[in-house]
Every structure is written in structure tokens, then in C-alpha cells.
Design an enzyme around this catalytic site. Structure first.
Site, PDB file in Angstrom:
ATOM      1  N   GLY A  32      44.680  68.797  45.239  1.00 42.65           N
ATOM      2  CA  GLY A  32      44.908  67.510  43.874  1.00 42.65           C
ATOM      3  C   GLY A  32      44.188  66.677  43.105  1.00 42.65           C
ATOM      4  N   PHE A  33      44.316  64.512  42.847  1.00 44.78           N
ATOM      5  CA  PHE A  33      43.758  64.372  42.266  1.00 44.78           C
ATOM      6  C   PHE A  33      42.104  63.940  42.448  1.00 44.78           C
ATOM      7  CE2 PHE A  33      42.241  59.568  42.789  1.00 44.78           C
ATOM      8  CZ  PHE A  33      41.816  59.603  41.451  1.00 44.78           C
ATOM      9  N   ASP A  53      45.388  74.758  49.378  1.00 47.43           N
ATOM     10  CA  ASP A  53      46.160  73.848  48.907  1.00 47.43           C
ATOM     11  C   ASP A  53      47.704  74.561  49.829  1.00 47.43           C
ATOM     12  OD1 ASP A  53      47.349  71.840  47.513  1.00 47.43           O
ATOM     13  OD2 ASP A  53      45.628  70.812  47.627  1.00 47.43           O
ATOM     14  N   GLY A  58      49.615  67.849  45.249  1.00 48.85           N
ATOM     15  CA  GLY A  58      48.270  68.310  44.249  1.00 48.85           C
ATOM     16  C   GLY A  58      49.369  68.935  42.973  1.00 48.85           C
ATOM     17  N   TYR A 167      50.020  57.811  58.882  1.00 44.45           N
ATOM     18  CA  TYR A 167      48.962  58.160  57.309  1.00 44.45           C
ATOM     19  C   TYR A 167      48.218  57.546  57.848  1.00 44.45           C
ATOM     20  CZ  TYR A 167      46.544  58.014  53.550  1.00 44.45           C
ATOM     21  OH  TYR A 167      45.229  58.195  52.548  1.00 44.45           O
ATOM     22  N   LYS A 171      44.814  59.494  60.068  1.00 45.17           N
ATOM     23  CA  LYS A 171      44.124  59.642  60.290  1.00 45.17           C
ATOM     24  C   LYS A 171      43.253  58.873  60.944  1.00 45.17           C
ATOM     25  CE  LYS A 171      43.689  61.303  55.614  1.00 45.17           C
ATOM     26  NZ  LYS A 171      43.231  61.472  54.859  1.00 45.17           N
ATOM     27  N   ARG A 208      50.580  54.720  43.543  1.00 44.42           N
ATOM     28  CA  ARG A 208      50.093  53.578  43.461  1.00 44.42           C
ATOM     29  C   ARG A 208      49.754  52.924  42.263  1.00 44.42           C
ATOM     30  NH1 ARG A 208      46.025  58.422  45.526  1.00 44.42           N
ATOM     31  NH2 ARG A 208      46.718  60.638  44.895  1.00 44.42           N
TER      32      ARG A 208
END
Ligand SMILES: NC(=O)c1ccc[n+]([C@@H]2O[C@H](COP(=O)([O-])OP(=O)(O)OC[C@H]3O[C@@H](n4cnc5c(N)ncnc54)[C@H](O)[C@@H]3O)[C@@H](O)[C@H]2O)c1
Length: 361
Positions: A32-33, A53, A58, A167, A171, A208
Site C-alpha cells: 500500500g501507500f 498483501d 495496494g 472502518y 479500528k 483522499r
């Protein structure tokens, strides 16, 4: 399993093994980032890196340069189904989870299960190996905060029924799992609460705010802002975050409490858009759209704890980080355009047009 006592805590022997040389570090979400930058940094420090992953969000391009590195191994797997790894592990970073609202809302049940089942699987793996585990949590655990700036003691204002709940609540549950196993002396678990992070290798269409605005500006499109644009965010450049994650993983003793990692500089979305427009030197037309449900109004980390416990604070100013991000996207978009260009005839003008998607994360 050999166990060692440190400051009254009992954990496995992962650190002892690590002390004898480079560590073996599993990075879940390593393609991913943030994860790919973390893999780069760990390899540069001489560690062996196992990148796990599923490529949900990603990209192979993020880790392409690492594939021939002798200390890098790619394991394509979903952490919801990961039970074992065939080599000993010293540390686990759990970054595996879609992070932008359009991506984590595409399959909310999988997002929740990634946070709960997936984190549970990695905690079991950490326990069996005597490894430390760092959980990438999020400022979203504070929801739409009623306290500003957000300190770790603040318990948050999260909707457990809204579209962001898979999410945010996922989390929060993952944090609970980490601290349960930490308290029980079973896993040396650490929790980083990450605030908005940006930089090269963000996906151009991940919804984003920074990538949205930069890609729209570079493409000559109108910039999309959701709501009035007066809502605020704090933006941390990815290299600062990676340094903070590594510091939290390695600090001794384990803080035993979550640690905010983010840049306390606070900007309105309108201010961010103005900076992007002036740096890209584009026309700067702005289109305002309705604010998505439960979008937080204000975001700024209190990083007193990270400064005190880790000696960490961000060093990259927004203008400098944006410059690097814009330059990276410019190259990325040009290369993508070149790859898509038909063998004969000019490229279509609309190739870099972007579909605006709600922002956040
Ligand atoms: N970037 C931010 O601003 C930010 C802010 C707060 C928290 N975080 C957290 O940091 C972590 C990394 O974020 P990012 O921005 O790099 O996001 P990203 O989407 O680029 O990276 C997430 C990676 O996890 C992988 N993944 C997702 N679900 C998986 C699963 N079930 N099994 C295996 N792999 C899976 C994806 O393919 C991707 O490579 C995430 O956990 C995110 O919640 C990021």
C-alpha cells in the site's frame, strides 16, 4: 517458547533474536501507500521484510523495485485467512486495511473483518513467534471530535451505525484486541493512531483529499471540495509517519497506550486547495459538493505523547511535502498516459480526467 521479562512485562524472545542481527519484519499491507514506504525504510536499515498483501487497494508498482532485493519476500494473502508463516518473525506491522472512504465502504463487511479477524490472526502470529506487533490505527477512532486538538485520552464521537462505522469501529475493535493481549502479557502490542498522511504512491483515484486535488489540478480539471471547505485536517508527510512508526515499534518500554502520529499543522480544505492551485499554477476553478455523512469537521493531533515517549515530531512542512507529491504525480500521470497512448495518433485529451469521489480518511 523462551520468554523474557522486561519492565515487569512477559513477552516472547523476538527481541532477543533480533538483537543478534537484522530483524525479520512482517509488513501486512506492505504494497500500500504507507506500507511500501515502510518496506523501503526497513530494508534500508538492514532488516528482512516479509510483505503480506492481498492487493485490495495496494499496487504491484509500489513494490516492483523491491522484488529483486534479496531481503524482500512478497506473500500474497488476505490477513483474514492468514494462519501461519513458514519462517520466524521478530516484528509485525499491521497496516493492512483499505484506508479511504470509497475503498473501505465498497465492502464494509470485509473492512470490519480485516480489522477484527485479520488483526486477531496477526496477534496470534505475533504471540507464537514472540514478536512485537504495531497496529496502524487511525484518528478516525475519534470520529467527529468534540475535543480539539485530539489527545489520546479522548474517547471519541463515533457513529456505530453510519457509513464510516465499518472502518472507525473496526479500528476501535482492533485496538481493543491489541490492548487485551498486551495486558495479558501475551503480545508486545503497540498502537499508532495515524492522522491524514500524504505523499508519493497515493493512488490517483483513491478519494483522499490530497490526491484528489493534486490529480484534478494537474489534469486541468475543476477542483472538487465537499462541504464549505472550512473543515480542517492536519497533513503529515509519509516519511515523517514512517519514522514515527519505526520509533514506536522499537521504543523500550512499550508505552502500553496508543500514540498519536500526525502533523499538528491545521489547514482548512480551502487553504489546501489554494496551495495546490498556486503550486501547480492551474486555473483553480472549484466545484463545491455536499459533505458526506459523518465527515469530521476538525482534525488536529495533540502529539505531546509522541514527543515525550519517542522523541518524535514531524519535520516536513506542508509546502515541501506537497511539492514532492505534486512532482511524483506529474511523473506518474505522464507515464500512465504514455502507456495508454495508442501506438498511432495522439492521446485522448480526457485520459487524466478524474471522477470526483468523497474525501476523508
Ligand atoms: N494514509 C493515511 O492517511 C492513514 C490515516 C490513518 C490510518 N491509516 C492506516 O494506515 C494503514 C495504511 O494505509 P494506507 O494509506 O497505506 O492505505 P492503502 O490502502 O494504500 O494500504 C493498505 C494496504 O493493505 C492491503 N490490504 C487491505 N486489506 C487487506 C487484507 N484483508 N489482507 C491483506 N492486505 C490487505 C491493501 O491491498 C493495501 O496494500 C491502514 O491500516 C490505514 O487504516 C492511514
Amino acid at each position: 517458547m523462551v520468554q523474557v521479562h522486561r519492565n515487569g512485562e512477559i513477552f516472547g524472545d523476538g527481541r532477543g533474536r533480533a538483537a543478534r542481527g537484522g530483524r525479520t519484519v512482517l509488513v501486512a499491507g506492505g504494497a500500500g501507500f504507507v506500507g511500501s514506504h515502510l518496506c523501503d525504510a526497513l530494508l534500508a536499515q538492514g532488516h528482512r521484510v516479509l510483505c503480506v498483501d492481498s492487493f485490495l487497494t495496494g499496487s504491484h508498482a509500489n513494490i516492483q523495485p523491491l522484488l529483486n532485493h534479496p531481503a524482500f519476500r512478497l506473500i500474497e494473502a488476505d490477513i483474514c485467512h492468514l494462519n501461519d508463516i513458514d519462517e520466524p518473525i521478530d516484528q509485525i506491522y499491521n497496516l493492512a486495511c483499505a484506508a479511504s472512504p470509497p475503498q473501505y465502504q465498497a465492502d464494509p463487511m470485509h473492512t470490519m473483518m480485516t480489522c477484527v479477524q485479520g488483526t486477531g490472526n496477526l496477534l496470534r502470529l505475533a504471540e507464537v513467534n514472540g514478536a512485537s506487533l504495531l497496529q496502524a490505527s487511525t484518528s478516525e477512532v475519534y470520529g467527529d471530535p468534540e475535543e480539539h486538538p485530539q489527545r489520546e485520552e479522548y474517547r471519541g464521537n463515533v457513529s456505530c451505525t453510519g457509513p464510516r462505522a465499518c472502518y472507525d469501529e473496526g479500528k476501535r475493535a482492533a485496538e481493543a484486541l491489541c490492548f487485551d493481549l498486551y495486558r495479558a502479557g501475551r503480545v508486545d502490542a503497540r498502537v499508532a493512531r495515524i492522522f491524514n498522511t500524504y505523499g508519493p504512491r497515493m493512488q490517483p483515484d483513491d478519494g483522499r483529499i490530497v490526491s484528489n486535488l493534486v490529480v484534478q489540478a494537474l489534469s486541468g480539471d475543476a477542483l472538487t471540495i465537499y462541504g464549505s471547505g472550512e473543515q480542517t485536517r492536519s497533513f503529515c508527510f509519509v516519511s515523517d509517519l514512517v519514522r514515527g512508526l519505526i520509533a514506536l515499534m522499537n521504543v523500550d518500554p512499550n508505552p502500553g497506550q496508543p500514540v498519536n502520529l500526525g502533523n499538528p499543522g491545521e489547514f482548512t480544505i480551502n487553504e489546501l486547495a489554494e496551495m495546490v492551485v498556486s503550486m501547480v499554477r492551474c486555473a483553480g476553478e472549484i466545484v463545491y459538493r455536499p459533505l458526506p455523512q459523518d465527515d469530521p469537521q476538525r482534525r488536529r493531533p495533540d502529539i505531546t505523547r509522541a514527543e515525550a515517549l519517542l522523541g518524535w515530531s514531524p519535520t516536513v512542512p506542508l509546502a515541501e511535502g506537497l511539492r514532492k507529491t505534486i512532482d511524483w504525480f506529474e511523473t506518474f500521470l505522464t507515464e500512465t498516459k504514455d502507456r495508454r497512448r495508442p501506438k498511432t495518433g495522439p492521446a485522448r485529451e480526457s485520459e487524466h480526467r478524474t471522477t470526483p469521489v468523497p474525501v476523508g480518511a
